[in-house]
Design a protein around this motif. Structure first.
Motif, PDB file in Angstrom:
ATOM      1  N   SER A 313       1.068  -1.398  -0.134  1.00 53.91           N
ATOM      2  CA  SER A 313       0.104   0.413   0.143  1.00 53.91           C
ATOM      3  C   SER A 313       1.182   1.245   0.197  1.00 53.91           C
ATOM      4  CB  SER A 313      -0.930   0.240   1.312  1.00 53.91           C
ATOM      5  OG  SER A 313      -0.106   0.814   2.475  1.00 53.91           O
ATOM      6  N   LEU A 314       1.980   1.461   0.770  1.00 60.44           N
ATOM      7  CA  LEU A 314       3.109   2.160   0.288  1.00 60.44           C
ATOM      8  C   LEU A 314       4.025   2.194  -0.607  1.00 60.44           C
ATOM      9  CD1 LEU A 314       3.902   2.468   4.667  1.00 60.44           C
ATOM     10  CD2 LEU A 314       2.169   3.605   3.048  1.00 60.44           C
ATOM     11  N   PHE A 315       4.596   1.252  -1.355  1.00 62.28           N
ATOM     12  CA  PHE A 315       5.448   1.196  -2.465  1.00 62.28           C
ATOM     13  C   PHE A 315       5.228   0.643  -3.649  1.00 62.28           C
ATOM     14  CE2 PHE A 315       7.922  -0.347   1.850  1.00 62.28           C
ATOM     15  CZ  PHE A 315       7.591   1.354   2.766  1.00 62.28           C
ATOM     16  N   LEU A 445      13.261  14.138   4.649  1.00 62.50           N
ATOM     17  CA  LEU A 445      12.452  14.318   3.399  1.00 62.50           C
ATOM     18  C   LEU A 445      10.755  14.469   3.840  1.00 62.50           C
ATOM     19  CD1 LEU A 445      12.788  14.395   0.513  1.00 62.50           C
ATOM     20  CD2 LEU A 445      13.719  12.866   0.400  1.00 62.50           C
ATOM     21  N   ARG A 446      10.701  13.379   4.125  1.00 63.72           N
ATOM     22  CA  ARG A 446       9.368  13.709   3.880  1.00 63.72           C
ATOM     23  C   ARG A 446       8.189  14.555   4.833  1.00 63.72           C
ATOM     24  NH1 ARG A 446       6.499   9.021   7.820  1.00 63.72           N
ATOM     25  NH2 ARG A 446       4.113   9.596   7.949  1.00 63.72           N
ATOM     26  N   LEU A 447       9.167  14.795   5.854  1.00 65.06           N
ATOM     27  CA  LEU A 447       8.011  16.090   6.394  1.00 65.06           C
ATOM     28  C   LEU A 447       8.960  17.475   5.598  1.00 65.06           C
ATOM     29  CD1 LEU A 447      10.180  16.079   9.796  1.00 65.06           C
ATOM     30  CD2 LEU A 447       7.499  15.722   9.425  1.00 65.06           C
ATOM     31  N   ASP A 451       3.711  14.481   2.432  1.00 65.95           N
ATOM     32  CA  ASP A 451       3.431  12.790   2.989  1.00 65.95           C
ATOM     33  C   ASP A 451       3.181  12.410   1.639  1.00 65.95           C
ATOM     34  OD1 ASP A 451       3.373  12.155   5.649  1.00 65.95           O
ATOM     35  OD2 ASP A 451       1.781  11.628   5.844  1.00 65.95           O
ATOM     36  N   ASP A 452       2.268  12.904   0.529  1.00 72.59           N
ATOM     37  CA  ASP A 452       2.002  12.162  -0.429  1.00 72.59           C
ATOM     38  C   ASP A 452       2.534  12.555  -0.986  1.00 72.59           C
ATOM     39  OD1 ASP A 452      -0.703  12.252   0.625  1.00 72.59           O
ATOM     40  OD2 ASP A 452      -1.646  13.308  -0.406  1.00 72.59           O
ATOM     41  N   THR A 453       3.727  13.680  -1.263  1.00 74.07           N
ATOM     42  CA  THR A 453       4.924  13.619  -2.229  1.00 74.07           C
ATOM     43  C   THR A 453       5.485  12.265  -1.884  1.00 74.07           C
ATOM     44  OG1 THR A 453       4.468  16.033  -2.361  1.00 74.07           O
ATOM     45  CG2 THR A 453       6.436  15.233  -3.106  1.00 74.07           C
ATOM     46  N   PHE A 454       6.127  12.246  -0.497  1.00 66.85           N
ATOM     47  CA  PHE A 454       6.961  10.788  -0.331  1.00 66.85           C
ATOM     48  C   PHE A 454       6.509   9.636  -0.484  1.00 66.85           C
ATOM     49  CE2 PHE A 454       8.844   8.441   2.874  1.00 66.85           C
ATOM     50  CZ  PHE A 454       9.783   8.924   2.833  1.00 66.85           C
ATOM     51  N   VAL A 478      14.211  11.746  -8.765  1.00 62.35           N
ATOM     52  CA  VAL A 478      13.053  11.131  -8.745  1.00 62.35           C
ATOM     53  C   VAL A 478      12.252  11.927  -7.376  1.00 62.35           C
ATOM     54  CG1 VAL A 478      11.485   8.991  -7.706  1.00 62.35           C
ATOM     55  CG2 VAL A 478      13.645   8.548 -10.039  1.00 62.35           C
ATOM     56  N   MET A 479      12.692  12.597  -6.482  1.00 66.99           N
ATOM     57  CA  MET A 479      12.282  13.344  -5.714  1.00 66.99           C
ATOM     58  C   MET A 479      11.795  14.127  -6.025  1.00 66.99           C
ATOM     59  SD  MET A 479      11.508  10.836  -3.266  1.00 66.99           S
ATOM     60  CE  MET A 479      10.818  12.103  -2.023  1.00 66.99           C
ATOM     61  N   GLU A 480      12.955  15.202  -6.724  1.00 66.34           N
ATOM     62  CA  GLU A 480      12.364  16.635  -7.139  1.00 66.34           C
ATOM     63  C   GLU A 480      11.231  16.317  -8.391  1.00 66.34           C
ATOM     64  OE1 GLU A 480      16.211  17.469  -8.951  1.00 66.34           O
ATOM     65  OE2 GLU A 480      16.819  18.482  -6.795  1.00 66.34           O
ATOM     66  N   GLU A 481      11.027  15.333  -9.227  1.00 58.89           N
ATOM     67  CA  GLU A 481      10.447  15.244 -10.175  1.00 58.89           C
ATOM     68  C   GLU A 481       8.637  14.574  -9.552  1.00 58.89           C
ATOM     69  OE1 GLU A 481      12.816  13.037 -14.209  1.00 58.89           O
ATOM     70  OE2 GLU A 481      11.873  12.362 -13.113  1.00 58.89           O
ATOM     71  N   SER A 482       9.429  13.793  -8.731  1.00 58.77           N
ATOM     72  CA  SER A 482       7.902  13.550  -7.690  1.00 58.77           C
ATOM     73  C   SER A 482       7.011  15.111  -6.503  1.00 58.77           C
ATOM     74  CB  SER A 482       7.751  12.452  -6.489  1.00 58.77           C
ATOM     75  OG  SER A 482       8.524  10.965  -7.826  1.00 58.77           O
ATOM     76  N   SER A 483       8.352  16.147  -6.670  1.00 62.63           N
ATOM     77  CA  SER A 483       7.757  17.066  -5.871  1.00 62.63           C
ATOM     78  C   SER A 483       7.530  18.740  -6.366  1.00 62.63           C
ATOM     79  CB  SER A 483       8.372  17.484  -4.446  1.00 62.63           C
ATOM     80  OG  SER A 483       9.485  17.709  -5.239  1.00 62.63           O
TER      81      SER A 483
END
Ligand code: ARG
Ligand code: ZN
Length: 515
Positions: A313-315, A445-447, A451-454, A478-483
């Protein structure tokens, strides 16, 4: 160096090591030394026939275009932490590993068939082999020249071959089980009274198999392991056949999803294979348990299903077609995310289900996404494995009421060592920084991104690099593209700096402009 907790037990799983909250004391009546000190028969002198070609000597002559006598003509994988490991000249596509295990002598005679593609123009290929004694190498059925130079096995291709050429070599070798001891920091094959087990991270596979020992070169695998009748031989993947042979019973295992060499499992002993059906999402669940401990498995069947569903559900979808837990007589305190079948010691998985078991089980399962499906492109990127699996472990521990993640991250932050950073190149591979430090940084990073983006970012990470390996820099992208955010500031502060901030970011902290 691994952390040690009470009783001298190795500790690789964060919550289980009691770094935060109530310390968990891992009790063990065995000392590490006891656990590998069995009465072994004296090593048998193997005097294999002198191979045709240059054989097992150090290279002495100037290289000719067709003799494999120059390590300098092979390119390593370029790993800063292990400069000699791996070869950048080859992309192995498939390994066929044939092993005949003699329990009375603790020896293995093996043949490895390696097929792949050349990534550079070359007249030789190099495999890592720091333990196997190579007796012959063939290509297309004919003997070819080879030399074992240091930890390298150099094999002549007979002519200069172009980039993209296919190659196939067959290597005969022998190896003695347990010549190295895990507790001296080594990895590889270890004897038990009834058989053997192995741990291969990071460079253990090449202590018993000649192969391209780097996670940048994943391949599919087939294992044909012959063990004395009455013993079970287990490797990764699906058991496709067993048949009786002269030397015992041959167990054939097919690992059809790409796998890095450090994730190989090899277990021989009195094991029962337990088919537990499929998960709600259709993952085959097949466990392995020492027959003498078979009842203890019952404690871990349901929780494995629950953890699988939680992490999916998370990953995102579980990345392979099968999963299982192996309850073995390996050393206490160590668990390993061997692909599709995580390795545990019966000292931890003893039939109880407390904090320690929840932590170990969740940590190794989470590694199947973080480490196995997406492997580190260099060993300095180890936090991409251990920080992520530790964070997943914290998430699960919160789910089952063992402490909330915010509190755990805060407590960790104040207790992390001041030296040994940066996270992107930790001093110790398997230490507090890569595990708890990495998990704390992921929480930061999550903070920062929310949450949703992380979690979307973590799913994108797995989807983008599935069956591949990747770097810390690629994780940032990947995190930059996601956020939709430039994360240079975050990564410079938390991942690449020699120390990290003493406070976690406030939830929803501003993170700069779009990249
Ligand atoms: N990856 C394992 C874990 O954290 C630890 C392996 C340690 N390897 C070693 N050679 N000490 O789950
Ligand atoms: Zn781990």
């Amino acid at each position: 160096m691994a952390r040690r907790v009470a009783g001298g037990v190795l500790c690789f799983v964060a919550s289980a090591c009691g770094f935060v909250n109530d310390p968990v004391v891992v009790e063990s009546s065995r000392t590490p030394e006891d656990s590998v000190a069995f009465d072994l028969p004296p090593p048998v002198e193997t005097t294999p026939a002198e191979p045709s070609g240059s054989g097992n000597d150090e290279p002495t002559e100037a290289p000719s275009p067709t003799s494999p006598t120059s390590p300098s003509r092979s390119t390593s994988a370029g790993d800063q932490r292990f400069p000699e490991l791996g070869s950048a000249d080859i992309d192995v596509v498939h390994y066929l590993v044939k092993l005949a295990y003699r329990h009375d002598q603790r020896t293995i005679d093996g043949t490895l068939v390696v097929t792949g593609t050349l990534l550079n123009q070359t007249d030789q290929i190099a495999l890592d082999a720091d333990g196997p004694y190579v007796t012959a190498v063939r290509s297309g059925g004919a003997s070819v020249d080879f030399v074992q130079a240091g930890r390298e096995l150099l094999i002549a291709l007979g002519e200069v071959k172009a980039v993209g050429s296919a190659f196939g070599v067959e290597v005969d070798f022998s190896v003695t089980v347990g010549e190295k001891s895990f507790f001296q920091g080594d990895v590889g094959l270890f004897p038990t009274p009834g058989g053997l087990w192995s741990v291969n991270e990071p460079d253990g596979a090449s202590t018993w198999l000649p192969l391209n020992d780097h996670p940048t070169d994943k391949a599919t695998w087939a294992f044909e392991i012959t063990a004395p009748k009455g013993l079970t031989a287990i490797a990764n993947g699906e058991l496709s056949a067993t048949h009786e042979t002269l030397g015992g019973v041959t167990w054939s295992w097919q690992q059809t999803e790409p796998m890095a060499p450090y994730l190989i499992t090899l277990l021989v002993g009195d094991y029962e294979l337990v088919d537990d059906g499929t998960s709600a999402s259709g993952v085959d669940l097949v466990h392995a348990v020492l027959r003498s401990r078979s009842k203890t498995l019952d404690a871990y069947r349901d929780v494995t299903r629950q953890q699988l569903a939680f992490f999916e559900s998370l990953f995102g979808a579980y990345p392979f077609d099968r999963y299982g837990v192996a309850i073995t007589d390996s050393v206490p305190g160590l668990a390993m995310e061997t692909q599709g079948l995580s390795l545990f010691s019966s000292d931890e998985l003893d039939g109880s289900l407390g904090r320690l078991q929840q932590a170990f089980l969740s940590h190794e399962l989470a590694h199947q996404w973080f480490g196995d499906a997406v492997s580190p492109a260099t060993w300095n990127d180890i936090w991409l494995n251990e920080g992520f699996a530790t964070y997943a472990e914290w998430l699960w521990m919160e789910e089952v009421g063992f402490g909330d993640v915010q509190h755990v991250a805060e407590a960790n932050l104040s207790g992390l060592p001041a030296t040994g950073w940066p996270l992107a190149k930790p001093e110790e591979m398997f230490g507090l920084i890569s595990y708890n430090g990495g998990a704390t940084v992921l929480h930061a990073l999550r903070l920062t991104v929310g949450d949703d983006t992380f979690f979307a970012g973590l799913r994108n990470w797995v989807a983008t690099y599935l069956d591949d390996s990747a770097t810390t820099a690629e994780f940032q992208v990947v995190m930059e593209e996601s956020s939709g955010t430039d994360l240079d500031g975050f990564f410079d502060t938390w991942v690449y700096a020699d120390s990290i901030p003493s406070q976690l970011p406030k939830s929803g902290a501003a993170v700069g402009s779009a990249p």
